[in-house]
Write a protein that holds these residues in place. Structure first.
Motif, PDB file in Angstrom:
ATOM      1  N   UNK A   1       0.841  -1.202   0.000  1.00  0.00           N
ATOM      2  CA  UNK A   1       0.000   0.000   0.000  1.00  0.00           C
ATOM      3  C   UNK A   1       0.876   1.253   0.000  1.00  0.00           C
ATOM      4  N   UNK A   2       0.424   2.279  -0.703  1.00  0.00           N
ATOM      5  CA  UNK A   2       1.142   3.551  -0.786  1.00  0.00           C
ATOM      6  C   UNK A   2       0.373   4.618  -0.026  1.00  0.00           C
ATOM      7  N   UNK A   3       1.071   5.542   0.644  1.00  0.00           N
ATOM      8  CA  UNK A   3       0.376   6.654   1.303  1.00  0.00           C
ATOM      9  C   UNK A   3      -0.411   7.469   0.280  1.00  0.00           C
ATOM     10  N   UNK A   4      -1.518   8.018   0.720  1.00  0.00           N
ATOM     11  CA  UNK A   4      -2.375   8.794  -0.183  1.00  0.00           C
ATOM     12  C   UNK A   4      -1.600   9.947  -0.807  1.00  0.00           C
ATOM     13  N   UNK A   5      -0.771  10.634  -0.032  1.00  0.00           N
ATOM     14  CA  UNK A   5      -0.032  11.785  -0.555  1.00  0.00           C
ATOM     15  C   UNK A   5       0.890  11.371  -1.702  1.00  0.00           C
ATOM     16  N   UNK A   6       1.490  10.197  -1.599  1.00  0.00           N
ATOM     17  CA  UNK A   6       2.357   9.720  -2.678  1.00  0.00           C
ATOM     18  C   UNK A   6       1.553   9.494  -3.950  1.00  0.00           C
ATOM     19  N   UNK A   7       0.383   8.896  -3.817  1.00  0.00           N
ATOM     20  CA  UNK A   7      -0.466   8.646  -4.982  1.00  0.00           C
ATOM     21  C   UNK A   7      -0.927   9.958  -5.593  1.00  0.00           C
ATOM     22  N   UNK A   8      -1.248  10.944  -4.756  1.00  0.00           N
ATOM     23  CA  UNK A   8      -1.648  12.253  -5.282  1.00  0.00           C
ATOM     24  C   UNK A   8      -0.525  12.874  -6.113  1.00  0.00           C
TER      25      UNK A   8
ATOM     26  N   UNK B   1       1.116  12.709 -13.709  1.00  0.00           N
ATOM     27  CA  UNK B   1       0.493  12.125 -14.896  1.00  0.00           C
ATOM     28  C   UNK B   1      -0.428  13.125 -15.583  1.00  0.00           C
ATOM     29  N   UNK B   2      -1.071  13.987 -14.793  1.00  0.00           N
ATOM     30  CA  UNK B   2      -2.027  14.953 -15.343  1.00  0.00           C
ATOM     31  C   UNK B   2      -1.359  15.983 -16.256  1.00  0.00           C
ATOM     32  N   UNK B   3      -0.052  16.077 -16.227  1.00  0.00           N
ATOM     33  CA  UNK B   3       0.647  16.992 -17.140  1.00  0.00           C
ATOM     34  C   UNK B   3       0.532  16.524 -18.581  1.00  0.00           C
ATOM     35  N   UNK B   4       0.259  15.232 -18.782  1.00  0.00           N
ATOM     36  CA  UNK B   4       0.173  14.688 -20.141  1.00  0.00           C
ATOM     37  C   UNK B   4      -1.132  13.964 -20.427  1.00  0.00           C
ATOM     38  N   UNK B   5      -1.976  13.754 -19.405  1.00  0.00           N
ATOM     39  CA  UNK B   5      -3.228  13.015 -19.608  1.00  0.00           C
ATOM     40  C   UNK B   5      -4.230  13.441 -18.542  1.00  0.00           C
ATOM     41  N   UNK B   6      -5.483  13.758 -18.923  1.00  0.00           N
ATOM     42  CA  UNK B   6      -6.476  14.190 -17.929  1.00  0.00           C
ATOM     43  C   UNK B   6      -6.883  13.037 -17.021  1.00  0.00           C
ATOM     44  N   UNK B   7      -6.498  13.112 -15.763  1.00  0.00           N
ATOM     45  CA  UNK B   7      -6.703  12.008 -14.836  1.00  0.00           C
ATOM     46  C   UNK B   7      -8.126  12.008 -14.292  1.00  0.00           C
ATOM     47  N   UNK B   8      -8.795  10.866 -14.398  1.00  0.00           N
ATOM     48  CA  UNK B   8     -10.061  10.613 -13.721  1.00  0.00           C
ATOM     49  C   UNK B   8      -9.893   9.249 -13.077  1.00  0.00           C
ATOM     50  N   UNK B   9     -10.032   9.181 -11.755  1.00  0.00           N
ATOM     51  CA  UNK B   9      -9.680   7.936 -11.079  1.00  0.00           C
ATOM     52  C   UNK B   9     -10.497   7.723  -9.824  1.00  0.00           C
ATOM     53  N   UNK B  10     -10.617   6.471  -9.458  1.00  0.00           N
ATOM     54  CA  UNK B  10     -11.163   6.063  -8.163  1.00  0.00           C
ATOM     55  C   UNK B  10     -10.025   5.430  -7.364  1.00  0.00           C
TER      56      UNK B  10
ATOM     57  N   UNK C   1     -16.646   1.863  -1.055  1.00  0.00           N
ATOM     58  CA  UNK C   1     -16.192   3.212  -0.752  1.00  0.00           C
ATOM     59  C   UNK C   1     -14.896   3.514  -1.500  1.00  0.00           C
ATOM     60  N   UNK C   2     -14.749   4.762  -1.943  1.00  0.00           N
ATOM     61  CA  UNK C   2     -13.542   5.162  -2.667  1.00  0.00           C
ATOM     62  C   UNK C   2     -13.386   6.671  -2.603  1.00  0.00           C
ATOM     63  N   UNK C   3     -12.188   7.129  -2.879  1.00  0.00           N
ATOM     64  CA  UNK C   3     -11.985   8.552  -3.122  1.00  0.00           C
ATOM     65  C   UNK C   3     -12.099   8.786  -4.621  1.00  0.00           C
ATOM     66  N   UNK C   4     -12.893   9.775  -5.015  1.00  0.00           N
ATOM     67  CA  UNK C   4     -13.046  10.128  -6.420  1.00  0.00           C
ATOM     68  C   UNK C   4     -12.113  11.300  -6.697  1.00  0.00           C
ATOM     69  N   UNK C   5     -11.217  11.153  -7.657  1.00  0.00           N
ATOM     70  CA  UNK C   5     -10.248  12.211  -7.920  1.00  0.00           C
ATOM     71  C   UNK C   5     -10.228  12.557  -9.405  1.00  0.00           C
TER      72      UNK C   5
ATOM     73  N   UNK D   1      -1.353  24.802 -15.185  1.00  0.00           N
ATOM     74  CA  UNK D   1      -1.352  24.315 -13.810  1.00  0.00           C
ATOM     75  C   UNK D   1      -2.333  23.151 -13.700  1.00  0.00           C
ATOM     76  N   UNK D   2      -2.011  22.205 -12.842  1.00  0.00           N
ATOM     77  CA  UNK D   2      -2.887  21.053 -12.649  1.00  0.00           C
ATOM     78  C   UNK D   2      -3.990  21.419 -11.664  1.00  0.00           C
ATOM     79  N   UNK D   3      -5.224  21.268 -12.112  1.00  0.00           N
ATOM     80  CA  UNK D   3      -6.387  21.513 -11.263  1.00  0.00           C
ATOM     81  C   UNK D   3      -6.807  20.185 -10.649  1.00  0.00           C
TER      82      UNK D   3
END
Length: 206
Positions: free
Chosen positions: A24-31, A37-46, A138-142, A150-152
């Motif tokens: 498992x990876x800490x949430x901050x690392x995944x963020x 990745x969002x610099x080159x591809x629009x990220x939509x993830x659960x 349950x999930x975080x929607x990001x 800039x990455x929103x």
């Protein structure tokens, strides 16, 4: 006047892909990884799991936009390859699945101070229609998108629902209950992806 959901954007294809971590990876690392990745591809993830819990799985999908368009499946596959190469995360083998895949936020609207619902409330709407043919977790929607150099970033607690197509109305009812202004449907059976947004139906004039 009644409220309804109207399709506001769509694209052919029903692309989605899961990547798994052995540890498992800490949430901050995944963020940080997804922001890169969002610099080159629009990220939509659960990110399945409770808020703040370490991440063992990332489920990527496409979020169609009238303003920015929708990445092609081949562009999405390339993004997965870049992500796997940068992180060592393992993409799950492609699976042929049917039904619909939907992420619903649990906070009403986009105000973090607004009423927040529970995953059980969404499950209850599905259970009222059928005791089988659906799975809710349950999930975080990001989402993370490059806008004006800039990455929103947006994130909220929600649920992932994978259900048979016949339960689409129950999912919509749950979305209304949680006051979701917009949600995306990856329609695995029809092989298309579309966004639904709340709109008012004033009916026909007398």
């Amino acid at each position: 006047m009644t409220m309804t959901y109207t399709e506001v954007a769509g694209a052919d294809g029903a692309w989605t892909r899961s990547l798994l971590r052995v540890l498992a990876a800490p949430v901050e690392q995944v963020r940080r990884v997804l922001t890169e990745l969002a610099l080159t591809w629009p990220v939509a993830a659960f990110l399945p799991g409770e808020a703040g819990a370490p991440v063992t799985e990332v489920v990527l999908y496409r979020d169609p936009s009238r303003t920015y368009g929708t990445p092609t499946p081949s562009a999405c596959d390339a993004a997965v390859r870049r992500l796997a190469a940068a992180t060592g995360w393992a993409p799950e083998p492609r699976q042929t699945r049917n039904g619909v895949l939907v992420g619903l936020g649990l906070c009403e609207g986009y105000d973090a101070a607004a009423t927040t619902h529970s995953p059980h409330e969404v499950a209850d709407h599905l259970l009222a229609v059928s005791a089988f043919g659906w799975y809710c977790r349950t999930a975080r929607l990001v989402s993370a998108r490059l806008v004006d150099r800039a990455v929103r970033w947006y994130e909220e607690t929600g649920v992932i629902v994978h259900a048979e197509e016949r339960l689409s109305a129950a999912i919509e009812a749950a979305a209304f209950h949680c006051a979701q202004e917009r949600y995306v449907v990856t329609h695995l059976t029809e092989r298309r992806t579309y966004a639904l947004q709340q709109s008012s139906d004033c009916g026909s004039p007398p």
